[in-house]
Design an enzyme around this catalytic site. Sequence first.
Site, mmCIF file in Angstrom:
data_model
loop_
_atom_site.group_PDB
_atom_site.id
_atom_site.type_symbol
_atom_site.label_atom_id
_atom_site.label_comp_id
_atom_site.label_asym_id
_atom_site.label_seq_id
_atom_site.Cartn_x
_atom_site.Cartn_y
_atom_site.Cartn_z
ATOM 1 N N VAL A 222 0.833 -1.202 0.000
ATOM 2 C CA VAL A 222 0.000 0.000 0.000
ATOM 3 C C VAL A 222 0.876 1.265 0.000
ATOM 4 O O VAL A 222 0.503 2.291 -0.586
ATOM 5 C CB VAL A 222 -1.002 -0.039 1.188
ATOM 6 C CG1 VAL A 222 -0.333 0.143 2.527
ATOM 7 C CG2 VAL A 222 -2.111 0.979 1.004
ATOM 8 N N ASP A 223 2.050 1.182 0.610
ATOM 9 C CA ASP A 223 2.997 2.302 0.642
ATOM 10 C C ASP A 223 3.394 2.690 -0.787
ATOM 11 O O ASP A 223 3.335 3.876 -1.184
ATOM 12 C CB ASP A 223 4.228 1.834 1.442
ATOM 13 C CG ASP A 223 5.154 2.966 1.863
ATOM 14 O OD1 ASP A 223 4.775 4.137 1.711
ATOM 15 O OD2 ASP A 223 6.263 2.659 2.354
HETATM 16 N N1 AR6 Z 1 -5.321 -0.200 -0.870
HETATM 17 C C1 AR6 Z 1 -5.693 -0.810 0.271
HETATM 18 N N2 AR6 Z 1 -5.014 -1.831 0.829
HETATM 19 C C2 AR6 Z 1 -3.903 -2.264 0.175
HETATM 20 C C3 AR6 Z 1 -3.446 -1.690 -1.035
HETATM 21 C C4 AR6 Z 1 -4.206 -0.608 -1.559
HETATM 22 N N3 AR6 Z 1 -3.862 0.016 -2.691
HETATM 23 N N4 AR6 Z 1 -2.326 -2.355 -1.417
HETATM 24 C C5 AR6 Z 1 -2.096 -3.328 -0.498
HETATM 25 N N5 AR6 Z 1 -3.051 -3.274 0.454
HETATM 26 P P1 AR6 Z 1 1.439 -4.002 3.051
HETATM 27 P P2 AR6 Z 1 2.637 -4.068 5.750
HETATM 28 C C6 AR6 Z 1 -3.212 -4.119 1.667
HETATM 29 O O1 AR6 Z 1 2.317 -5.113 2.593
HETATM 30 O O2 AR6 Z 1 2.292 -5.507 5.896
HETATM 31 C C7 AR6 Z 1 5.890 -1.781 2.354
HETATM 32 O O3 AR6 Z 1 6.968 -2.148 1.535
HETATM 33 C C8 AR6 Z 1 -2.550 -5.468 1.701
HETATM 34 O O4 AR6 Z 1 -3.363 -6.426 1.041
HETATM 35 O O5 AR6 Z 1 1.215 -2.855 2.165
HETATM 36 O O6 AR6 Z 1 2.329 -3.134 6.884
HETATM 37 C C9 AR6 Z 1 6.277 -0.742 3.398
HETATM 38 O O7 AR6 Z 1 7.213 0.175 2.890
HETATM 39 C C10 AR6 Z 1 -2.474 -5.728 3.211
HETATM 40 O O8 AR6 Z 1 -3.691 -6.264 3.699
HETATM 41 O O9 AR6 Z 1 1.980 -3.375 4.455
HETATM 42 C C11 AR6 Z 1 6.868 -1.586 4.479
HETATM 43 O O10 AR6 Z 1 8.210 -1.915 4.207
HETATM 44 C C12 AR6 Z 1 -2.295 -4.336 3.792
HETATM 45 O O11 AR6 Z 1 -2.606 -3.412 2.741
HETATM 46 C C13 AR6 Z 1 6.025 -2.854 4.452
HETATM 47 O O12 AR6 Z 1 5.511 -2.924 3.115
HETATM 48 C C14 AR6 Z 1 -0.903 -4.039 4.305
HETATM 49 O O13 AR6 Z 1 0.046 -4.670 3.448
HETATM 50 C C15 AR6 Z 1 4.837 -2.756 5.386
HETATM 51 O O14 AR6 Z 1 4.181 -4.005 5.425
#
Ligand code: AR6
Length: 170
Positions: free
Chosen positions: A31-32
């Site tokens: 999501v980042d």
């Molecule tokens: N909208 C809503 N939710 C989303 C989206 C979106 N566009 N894309 C992904 N998700 P993650 P973390 C969901 O991996 O586990 C990054 O590299 C996804 O399905 O984004 O906190 C950062 O820089 C999941 O349920 O974040 C950090 O290094 C949720 O968002 C690391 O990832 C969180 O998944 C953080 O890992």
Amino acid sequence: MIEVQKGDITKIKVDAIVNAANTSLLGGGGVDGAIHRAGGNEILEDCRKIILKQGGCKVGEAVITTAGKLPAKYVIHTVGPVWNSGMKNEEIKLKNCYLNSLNLAAENNCKTIAFPSISTGIYRFPKDKAATIAVETIKDFLKEDEIIEKIILVSFDDENYRIIKLALDK
Ligand code: AR6
């Protein structure tokens, strides 16, 4: 009021969307990556100012920036814990992500906020545990707070949508 929505958090028009960032605040995957890509360079420029001032963001804490080209006004960046079998206070750290993001939102007069499922992607936090923490922390916060009107829990996939809905209906 808390609701759950399926979809892409970058498309949601609220006062603040929350980003699941990392301690560097320089962007990443998941999501980042989606937020920085869709919001443009202004978000990274604001992050760099914060880095100069305080050197990134610690796990469980939160910082606020512009939302650049996104429909939201602000992005609140919080850093979730990496799941490590629950042996490293991950649950308290995740709760702090929600609490610090909510406090920062209220301080900035944000009435509507959208959260992704922090830590449940690349950081591998179990989705059911994460949903319970998110829902309980938000419900408790809203009991005391008078600024925030609506919180949207955004799930990217069907599985998380069902899990969050279950946690909300409990
Ligand atoms: N909208 C809503 N939710 C989303 C989206 C979106 N566009 N894309 C992904 N998700 P993650 P973390 C969901 O991996 O586990 C990054 O590299 C996804 O399905 O984004 O906190 C950062 O820089 C999941 O349920 O974040 C950090 O290094 C949720 O968002 C690391 O990832 C969180 O998944 C953080 O890992």
